[in-house]
Write a protein that holds these residues in place. Sequence first.
Motif, PDB file in Angstrom:
ATOM      1  N   THR A 204     -10.588  -1.929   8.616  1.00  0.00           N
ATOM      2  CA  THR A 204     -10.506  -2.096   7.060  1.00  0.00           C
ATOM      3  C   THR A 204     -10.294  -0.735   6.183  1.00  0.00           C
ATOM      4  N   ALA A 205     -10.970   0.078   6.671  1.00  0.00           N
ATOM      5  CA  ALA A 205     -10.914   1.513   6.118  1.00  0.00           C
ATOM      6  C   ALA A 205      -9.323   2.176   6.522  1.00  0.00           C
ATOM      7  N   SER A 206      -8.981   1.856   7.746  1.00  0.00           N
ATOM      8  CA  SER A 206      -7.597   2.325   8.168  1.00  0.00           C
ATOM      9  C   SER A 206      -6.542   1.597   7.498  1.00  0.00           C
ATOM     10  N   PHE A 207      -6.529   0.094   7.317  1.00  0.00           N
ATOM     11  CA  PHE A 207      -5.884  -0.528   6.963  1.00  0.00           C
ATOM     12  C   PHE A 207      -5.477   0.002   5.035  1.00  0.00           C
ATOM     13  N   ALA A 208      -6.727  -0.030   4.569  1.00  0.00           N
ATOM     14  CA  ALA A 208      -6.589   0.576   3.002  1.00  0.00           C
ATOM     15  C   ALA A 208      -5.736   1.942   3.006  1.00  0.00           C
ATOM     16  N   LEU A 209      -6.262   2.997   3.826  1.00  0.00           N
ATOM     17  CA  LEU A 209      -5.627   3.953   3.781  1.00  0.00           C
ATOM     18  C   LEU A 209      -4.074   4.135   4.179  1.00  0.00           C
TER      19      LEU A 209
ATOM     20  N   TYR B  48      -2.244   1.748   3.494  1.00  0.00           N
ATOM     21  CA  TYR B  48      -1.648   0.927   2.374  1.00  0.00           C
ATOM     22  C   TYR B  48      -1.604   1.915   1.129  1.00  0.00           C
ATOM     23  N   ILE B  49      -2.527   2.712   0.965  1.00  0.00           N
ATOM     24  CA  ILE B  49      -2.187   3.718  -0.147  1.00  0.00           C
ATOM     25  C   ILE B  49      -1.153   4.913   0.416  1.00  0.00           C
ATOM     26  N   LEU B  50      -1.197   5.270   1.390  1.00  0.00           N
ATOM     27  CA  LEU B  50      -0.289   5.945   1.961  1.00  0.00           C
ATOM     28  C   LEU B  50       1.267   5.650   1.894  1.00  0.00           C
ATOM     29  N   PHE B  51       1.587   4.401   2.160  1.00  0.00           N
ATOM     30  CA  PHE B  51       2.650   3.791   1.835  1.00  0.00           C
ATOM     31  C   PHE B  51       3.122   3.642   0.517  1.00  0.00           C
ATOM     32  N   GLY B  52       2.096   3.432  -0.457  1.00  0.00           N
ATOM     33  CA  GLY B  52       2.221   3.539  -1.934  1.00  0.00           C
ATOM     34  C   GLY B  52       2.655   4.624  -2.432  1.00  0.00           C
ATOM     35  N   PHE B  53       2.153   5.773  -2.063  1.00  0.00           N
ATOM     36  CA  PHE B  53       2.722   7.165  -2.294  1.00  0.00           C
ATOM     37  C   PHE B  53       4.042   7.421  -1.867  1.00  0.00           C
ATOM     38  N   TRP B  54       4.521   6.970  -0.681  1.00  0.00           N
ATOM     39  CA  TRP B  54       5.726   7.143  -0.381  1.00  0.00           C
ATOM     40  C   TRP B  54       6.559   6.150  -1.080  1.00  0.00           C
ATOM     41  N   ILE B  55       6.347   5.113  -1.375  1.00  0.00           N
ATOM     42  CA  ILE B  55       7.056   4.364  -2.233  1.00  0.00           C
ATOM     43  C   ILE B  55       7.490   4.827  -3.564  1.00  0.00           C
TER      44      ILE B  55
ATOM     45  N   VAL C  51       3.767   1.983  -9.906  1.00  0.00           N
ATOM     46  CA  VAL C  51       2.780   1.105  -9.458  1.00  0.00           C
ATOM     47  C   VAL C  51       3.329   0.282  -8.274  1.00  0.00           C
ATOM     48  N   PRO C  52       3.245   0.370  -7.166  1.00  0.00           N
ATOM     49  CA  PRO C  52       4.085  -0.605  -5.988  1.00  0.00           C
ATOM     50  C   PRO C  52       3.054  -1.652  -5.548  1.00  0.00           C
ATOM     51  N   LEU C  53       3.778  -2.629  -5.306  1.00  0.00           N
ATOM     52  CA  LEU C  53       2.928  -3.838  -4.687  1.00  0.00           C
ATOM     53  C   LEU C  53       3.775  -3.974  -3.286  1.00  0.00           C
ATOM     54  N   HIS C  54       3.298  -3.721  -2.215  1.00  0.00           N
ATOM     55  CA  HIS C  54       4.178  -3.803  -1.190  1.00  0.00           C
ATOM     56  C   HIS C  54       3.281  -4.580   0.031  1.00  0.00           C
ATOM     57  N   PHE C  55       4.220  -5.085   0.804  1.00  0.00           N
ATOM     58  CA  PHE C  55       3.709  -5.326   2.286  1.00  0.00           C
ATOM     59  C   PHE C  55       4.452  -4.826   3.431  1.00  0.00           C
ATOM     60  N   PHE C  56       4.353  -3.485   3.169  1.00  0.00           N
ATOM     61  CA  PHE C  56       4.634  -2.414   4.172  1.00  0.00           C
ATOM     62  C   PHE C  56       6.380  -2.421   4.373  1.00  0.00           C
TER      63      PHE C  56
END
Length: 127
Positions: free
Chosen positions: A11-16, A18-25, A80-85
């Motif tokens: 869960t922690a890895s998934f959240a991290l 997700y957040i890193l992808f958000g910064f990239w986006i 503010v990104p909403l993404h599914f990778f």
Amino acid sequence: MNKKVWIMAFTASFALLYILFGFWIAKDTETILDKAMAADPTEQEYMDPSVFNRINPVTSGATTAAFSYDSSKHSIGIAVPLHFFFVAKVFVTHAYDETEFGFKEPVSMDLKLKNGHWYAANVKIEP
């Protein structure tokens, strides 16, 4: 107990991730807005031509062809990104403030991962 640790680590890895992808986006969203405002219609690496036509003030009809882009007058809000990778929907506000011309508009973009960066496939600009 070991199962709980694995679930928490996953869960922690998934959240991290997700957040890193958000910064990239968010970073690529700024690049897309900058390139669209800079009036380079051949720039198709980051956006669909229809996206360029909607964002650029000259091609969208917001101003005359005498518009000259100055990056210091262009500000981009927090994306503010909403993404599914591999696909994303981004909400951001960008503004341009010049003596003869200016605007502040909320933008929502549909992005997809293409060739190692985010590609704007669709854009909606609120007046």
